[in-house]
Design a protein around this motif. Structure first.
Motif, short mmCIF file in Angstrom:
data_model
loop_
_atom_site.label_atom_id
_atom_site.label_comp_id
_atom_site.label_asym_id
_atom_site.label_seq_id
_atom_site.Cartn_x
_atom_site.Cartn_y
_atom_site.Cartn_z
N GLN A 262 42.01 41.98 41.23
CA GLN A 262 41.86 41.91 39.78
C GLN A 262 43.14 42.39 39.08
O GLN A 262 43.60 41.75 38.12
CB GLN A 262 40.68 42.77 39.34
CG GLN A 262 39.33 42.25 39.84
CD GLN A 262 38.21 43.25 39.61
OE1 GLN A 262 38.41 44.46 39.67
NE2 GLN A 262 37.01 42.75 39.35
N GLU A 263 43.70 43.48 39.56
CA GLU A 263 44.91 44.03 38.95
C GLU A 263 46.11 43.09 39.10
O GLU A 263 47.02 43.11 38.27
CB GLU A 263 45.23 45.39 39.58
CG GLU A 263 44.23 46.48 39.19
CD GLU A 263 44.47 47.79 39.91
OE1 GLU A 263 45.35 47.83 40.81
OE2 GLU A 263 43.78 48.79 39.58
N ALA A 264 46.10 42.27 40.15
CA ALA A 264 47.19 41.31 40.35
C ALA A 264 47.11 40.15 39.36
O ALA A 264 48.05 39.37 39.24
CB ALA A 264 47.17 40.79 41.78
N GLY A 265 45.98 40.04 38.66
CA GLY A 265 45.86 39.01 37.63
C GLY A 265 45.08 37.78 38.04
O GLY A 265 45.12 36.76 37.35
N PHE A 266 44.34 37.87 39.14
CA PHE A 266 43.53 36.73 39.58
C PHE A 266 42.19 36.73 38.84
O PHE A 266 41.61 37.78 38.57
CB PHE A 266 43.29 36.79 41.09
CG PHE A 266 44.54 36.58 41.91
CD1 PHE A 266 45.12 35.33 41.98
CD2 PHE A 266 45.12 37.63 42.60
CE1 PHE A 266 46.28 35.12 42.74
CE2 PHE A 266 46.26 37.44 43.36
CZ PHE A 266 46.85 36.18 43.43
N ALA A 267 41.70 35.54 38.54
CA ALA A 267 40.42 35.39 37.83
C ALA A 267 39.26 35.15 38.77
O ALA A 267 38.09 35.24 38.36
CB ALA A 267 40.51 34.22 36.84
N SER A 268 39.55 34.82 40.03
CA SER A 268 38.47 34.58 41.00
C SER A 268 39.02 34.80 42.41
O SER A 268 40.24 34.78 42.63
CB SER A 268 37.92 33.15 40.88
OG SER A 268 38.85 32.21 41.42
N GLU A 278 25.52 31.25 42.48
CA GLU A 278 24.62 31.16 41.33
C GLU A 278 25.30 31.72 40.09
O GLU A 278 26.19 32.56 40.18
CB GLU A 278 23.33 31.94 41.60
CG GLU A 278 22.55 31.47 42.80
CD GLU A 278 21.33 32.34 43.06
OE1 GLU A 278 21.04 33.22 42.22
OE2 GLU A 278 20.69 32.14 44.10
N ILE A 279 24.88 31.24 38.94
CA ILE A 279 25.37 31.82 37.68
C ILE A 279 25.08 33.32 37.70
O ILE A 279 23.97 33.74 38.02
CB ILE A 279 24.69 31.16 36.47
CG1 ILE A 279 25.11 29.68 36.35
CG2 ILE A 279 25.01 31.91 35.19
CD1 ILE A 279 26.58 29.46 36.03
N GLY A 280 26.08 34.12 37.37
CA GLY A 280 25.92 35.56 37.39
C GLY A 280 26.52 36.22 38.61
O GLY A 280 26.67 37.45 38.65
N ASN A 281 26.89 35.43 39.63
CA ASN A 281 27.53 36.00 40.82
C ASN A 281 28.91 36.55 40.49
O ASN A 281 29.57 36.11 39.54
CB ASN A 281 27.66 34.95 41.92
CG ASN A 281 26.37 34.68 42.67
OD1 ASN A 281 26.30 33.79 43.50
ND2 ASN A 281 25.32 35.44 42.38
N ASP A 282 29.34 37.54 41.27
CA ASP A 282 30.66 38.15 41.11
C ASP A 282 31.73 37.10 41.42
O ASP A 282 31.77 36.55 42.52
CB ASP A 282 30.78 39.33 42.09
CG ASP A 282 32.10 40.06 41.98
OD1 ASP A 282 32.99 39.61 41.21
OD2 ASP A 282 32.26 41.08 42.68
N PRO A 283 32.62 36.79 40.47
CA PRO A 283 33.66 35.78 40.72
C PRO A 283 34.70 36.20 41.74
O PRO A 283 35.56 35.39 42.12
CB PRO A 283 34.29 35.58 39.33
CG PRO A 283 34.01 36.84 38.60
CD PRO A 283 32.69 37.32 39.09
N TYR A 284 34.65 37.46 42.21
CA TYR A 284 35.62 37.94 43.20
C TYR A 284 35.06 38.03 44.62
O TYR A 284 35.75 38.49 45.53
CB TYR A 284 36.18 39.30 42.76
CG TYR A 284 37.00 39.20 41.50
CD1 TYR A 284 38.34 38.80 41.54
CD2 TYR A 284 36.42 39.45 40.26
CE1 TYR A 284 39.08 38.68 40.38
CE2 TYR A 284 37.16 39.33 39.09
CZ TYR A 284 38.49 38.94 39.16
OH TYR A 284 39.23 38.81 38.00
#
Length: 315
Positions: A262-268, A278-284
């Motif tokens: 996350q700190e490196a700037g990635f969105a997923s 599923e909708i609501g899952n952690d994108p990471y």
């Protein structure tokens, strides 16, 4: 035997029922490579590279039965908490093999988008440690998958510095060079990476040297994340927002690793843990379904629909 079972399931419509049952989820499929039709000699003991003809059949099937999304489009659906289109699916490739350029052309021809996660040091000419090990080990022991898997797992559990020593020793014993790879294991060039973008595909990061991040120091993890991202952006001129964990199993990344991503700037970030999204899952911590060893349409249908994974848990 499995192939016969999958053919029966397909003929009875069972895989279609599973696909309908999972229609609200996003399915992310994972490929590692496509074997060119002209390459009839390269060893591939782990079945990672799908034959060009079969890959084309795969994509036609997926396009017919699924709503194939571009990666950023799928992440937008996930983050805005909007429902996915019915039977949404994304196609991903890991590592950056030269044959990904062939895959990109086939996908472009069939008007299907994908995201390619590239290991920046590999594109720059440093062979992946996994491939160096496979070349040396195969030269010494032949195509013995059991021995390959046992030692490969031992190497995965080691820090990069210790693993490198053992691989170098194997290369000396096998009399193979770390700088020469079979055609199937050679990397793309940066020109080929840029061509994928022109074809409408996306490029994600997969570190610099493909280490198992949970085994490395904080300093090494940050360097692998930030330098891999920076190099891709430098070479393509486009921001790199998405990441794939090397190896990608639960033991291969930690909560701290995710924070660094996350700190490196990635969105997923995607894993290799089997399952749907599923909708609501952690994108990471997004799950994927590997299509290695899917050599026919019944096996593909059973794998992508989730039937194959269910059978593996109960049989």
């Amino acid at each position: 035997m499995k192939k016969i079972i999958f053919q029966i399931l397909l003929s009875l419509g069972i895989t279609n029922l599973f696909r309908i049952w999972q229609r609200k989820n996003l399915t992310i499929v994972l490929y590692h490579g496509v074997r060119p039709a002209a390459d009839k000699t390269s060893i591939d003991i782990r079945g990672k590279h799908i034959h060009e003809k079969i890959f084309r059949e795969h994509i036609r099937y997926l396009k017919k039965h699924y709503h194939v999304l571009g990666w950023s489009e799928a992440i937008d659906f996930l983050k805005t908490k909007k429902s996915f289109p019915a039977n949404a699916l994304c196609i991903t490739f890991d590592d950056g093999y030269a044959n990904h350029a062939l895959a990109g052309r086939i996908l472009h021809e069939l008007q299907v988008p994908a995201i390619f996660y590239v290991t920046s040091g590999f594109i720059d000419g440093r062979s992946l440690w996994t491939d160096r090990f496979e070349c040396a080990h195969t030269k010494l022991h032949g195509e013995d998958l059991m021995k390959d898997q046992a030692l490969r797992q031992t190497l995965k559990d080691m820090p990069q510095s210790e693993r490198e020593k053992i691989i170098q020793e194997l290369e000396v014993q096998a009399r193979v060079s770390s700088h020469v790879s079979p055609p199937l294991l050679q990397p793309m060039t940066w020109d080929q990476v840029r061509a994928l973008i022109k074809q409408g595909h996306e490029i994600g990061a997969h570190t610099v040297t493909h280490p198992i991040l949970s085994r490395e120091s904080e300093e090494t993890v940050k360097q692998e994340l930030n330098e891999g991202k920076r190099k891709i952006e430098q070479e393509t001129g486009i921001a790199c927002h998405h990441f794939a964990y090397p190896n990608g199993q639960p033991q291969d990344f930690t909560r701290e690793t995710i924070r660094f991503v996350q700190e490196a700037g990635f969105a997923s970030a995607v894993t290799t843990i089997t399952g749907g999204v599923e909708i609501g899952n952690d994108p990471y911590t997004l799950k994927r379904i590997s299509l290695d060893h899917c050599l026919d349409i019944p096996t593909l249908a059973a794998t992508v629909s989730g039937v194959r994974h269910l059978l593996s848990t109960i049989l």
